[in-house]
Design a protein around this motif. Structure first.
Motif, PDB file in Angstrom:
ATOM      1  N   TRP A 176       0.864  -1.194   0.000  1.00 20.21           N
ATOM      2  CA  TRP A 176       0.000   0.000   0.000  1.00 20.21           C
ATOM      3  C   TRP A 176       0.885   1.223   0.000  1.00 20.21           C
ATOM      4  O   TRP A 176       1.917   1.273   0.677  1.00 20.21           O
ATOM      5  CB  TRP A 176      -0.887  -0.017   1.247  1.00 20.21           C
ATOM      6  CG  TRP A 176      -1.581   1.279   1.557  1.00 20.21           C
ATOM      7  CD1 TRP A 176      -2.484   1.938   0.787  1.00 20.21           C
ATOM      8  CD2 TRP A 176      -1.433   2.066   2.744  1.00 20.21           C
ATOM      9  NE1 TRP A 176      -2.907   3.090   1.417  1.00 20.21           N
ATOM     10  CE2 TRP A 176      -2.277   3.185   2.630  1.00 20.21           C
ATOM     11  CE3 TRP A 176      -0.676   1.923   3.919  1.00 20.21           C
ATOM     12  CZ2 TRP A 176      -2.379   4.169   3.612  1.00 20.21           C
ATOM     13  CZ3 TRP A 176      -0.766   2.891   4.897  1.00 20.21           C
ATOM     14  CH2 TRP A 176      -1.618   4.008   4.743  1.00 20.21           C
ATOM     15  N   ASN A 189      -3.047   4.345   8.192  1.00 20.47           N
ATOM     16  CA  ASN A 189      -2.482   3.035   8.498  1.00 20.47           C
ATOM     17  C   ASN A 189      -3.353   2.291   9.506  1.00 20.47           C
ATOM     18  O   ASN A 189      -3.585   1.082   9.380  1.00 20.47           O
ATOM     19  CB  ASN A 189      -1.061   3.215   9.046  1.00 20.47           C
ATOM     20  CG  ASN A 189      -0.264   1.939   9.047  1.00 20.47           C
ATOM     21  OD1 ASN A 189      -0.239   1.206   8.067  1.00 20.47           O
ATOM     22  ND2 ASN A 189       0.398   1.661  10.154  1.00 20.47           N
ATOM     23  N   ARG A 208       3.915  -1.422   3.849  1.00 21.12           N
ATOM     24  CA  ARG A 208       3.438  -0.035   3.954  1.00 21.12           C
ATOM     25  C   ARG A 208       4.493   0.902   3.362  1.00 21.12           C
ATOM     26  O   ARG A 208       5.565   1.092   3.945  1.00 21.12           O
ATOM     27  CB  ARG A 208       3.157   0.340   5.416  1.00 21.12           C
ATOM     28  CG  ARG A 208       2.405  -0.733   6.234  1.00 21.12           C
ATOM     29  CD  ARG A 208       1.036  -1.073   5.658  1.00 21.12           C
ATOM     30  NE  ARG A 208       0.445  -2.255   6.280  1.00 21.12           N
ATOM     31  CZ  ARG A 208      -0.531  -2.230   7.181  1.00 21.12           C
ATOM     32  NH1 ARG A 208      -1.008  -1.078   7.605  1.00 21.12           N
ATOM     33  NH2 ARG A 208      -1.032  -3.358   7.649  1.00 21.12           N
ATOM     34  N   ALA A 228       5.294   3.288   8.363  1.00 19.46           N
ATOM     35  CA  ALA A 228       5.901   3.117   7.045  1.00 19.46           C
ATOM     36  C   ALA A 228       7.167   2.276   7.152  1.00 19.46           C
ATOM     37  O   ALA A 228       7.968   2.444   8.074  1.00 19.46           O
ATOM     38  CB  ALA A 228       6.230   4.475   6.435  1.00 19.46           C
TER      39      ALA A 228
END
Length: 253
Positions: A176, A189, A208, A228
């Motif tokens: 994603w 998230n 991520r 992330a």
């Protein structure tokens, strides 16, 4: 934080194919984890009449020119290609790259592309519903192709819509991508994690990634804390890879 990854997105606008090839070869030699372009037909900033190049023909060259980094479009516009054809193109580029291709995909948004190339722009929700309908078609065709993809050929979905896009990520994607700042990323998230719980998906199965500007690399720690794990530095011509190298050094220190 050695588990973090660093990639680069090279903008195929206001440049030449020669400059793009020089840049992605240099990025690959630096050991970046991923190299991306975008999927548009016209510049997204600056001179609207500047040179511009098509994504998937570039990706085939990128696949042939490199040997290390994963590669893909950040992200493919689902509206621009028949989903069966897109699956076959992706599989073929995956073979050219010896299994390094990632199918980054989104519902599309840049109205000029649609108007000038004769695609129906419609509404945002119509484009999202088309993506919803096409993702299973793409996955089904990938499973039928002979030969199959050489690598894992993960699907990455770009976007941050909480009701449809993030649900599609939970249902279909291996990765994603969205943008910062850290507060925005953390909020989206968390919603993705909620969707994973609702659809019975392990959130850890979805990588991520976050796209950041070359002048924003100092935000990486906050973005990492927000969830992330893969930072993709966006840059146009002249393709200055120094911020990418700086970020590599920081995350691997």
């Amino acid at each position: 934080m050695t588990n973090l990854k660093v990639g680069v997105q090279l903008h195929p606008q206001a440049t030449t194919v020669a400059n793009l090839r020089e840049a992605w070869k240099a990025a690959d030699a630096m050991g970046v984890d991923s190299i991306w372009i975008w999927d548009h037909f016209y510049p997204l900033y600056g001179d609207p009449s500047a040179p511009h190049f098509e994504a998937y023909t570039l990706l085939a060259a990128l696949a042939a020119d490199t040997s290390h980094a994963r590669l893909g479009a950040l992200v493919t516009c689902n509206s621009y290609r028949n989903p069966q054809l897109l699956a076959d193109m992706s599989r073929t580029i995956d073979h050219i790259s010896d299994g390094r291709f990632t199918l980054g995909i989104g519902s599309g948004w840049f109205e000029r592309d649609y108007e000038e190339y004769g695609y129906a722009f419609g509404t945002a929700i119509e484009r999202l519903h088309k993506l919803r309908d096409d993702l299973p078609v793409i996955k089904d065709r990938l499973a039928k192709l002979t030969p199959p993809p050489m690598g894992p050929l993960p699907i990455l979905i770009g976007g941050s819509g909480e009701k449809v896009t993030l649900k599609l990520v939970a249902e279909h994607a291996d990765g994603w991508n969205t943008f910062g700042p850290a507060e925005n990323f953390a909020a989206k998230n968390a919603i993705l994690d909620e969707w994973c719980q609702k659809v019975g998906r392990n959130p850890a199965d979805i990588e991520r990634t976050v796209a950041i500007g070359a002048t924003d690399i100092d935000q990486w720690e906050g973005l990492a804390e927000a969830g992330a794990t893969h930072f993709i530095v966006m840059t146009g011509d002249p393709f200055d890879l120094d911020p990418v190298a700086q970020l590599q050094a920081a995350v691997h220190a």
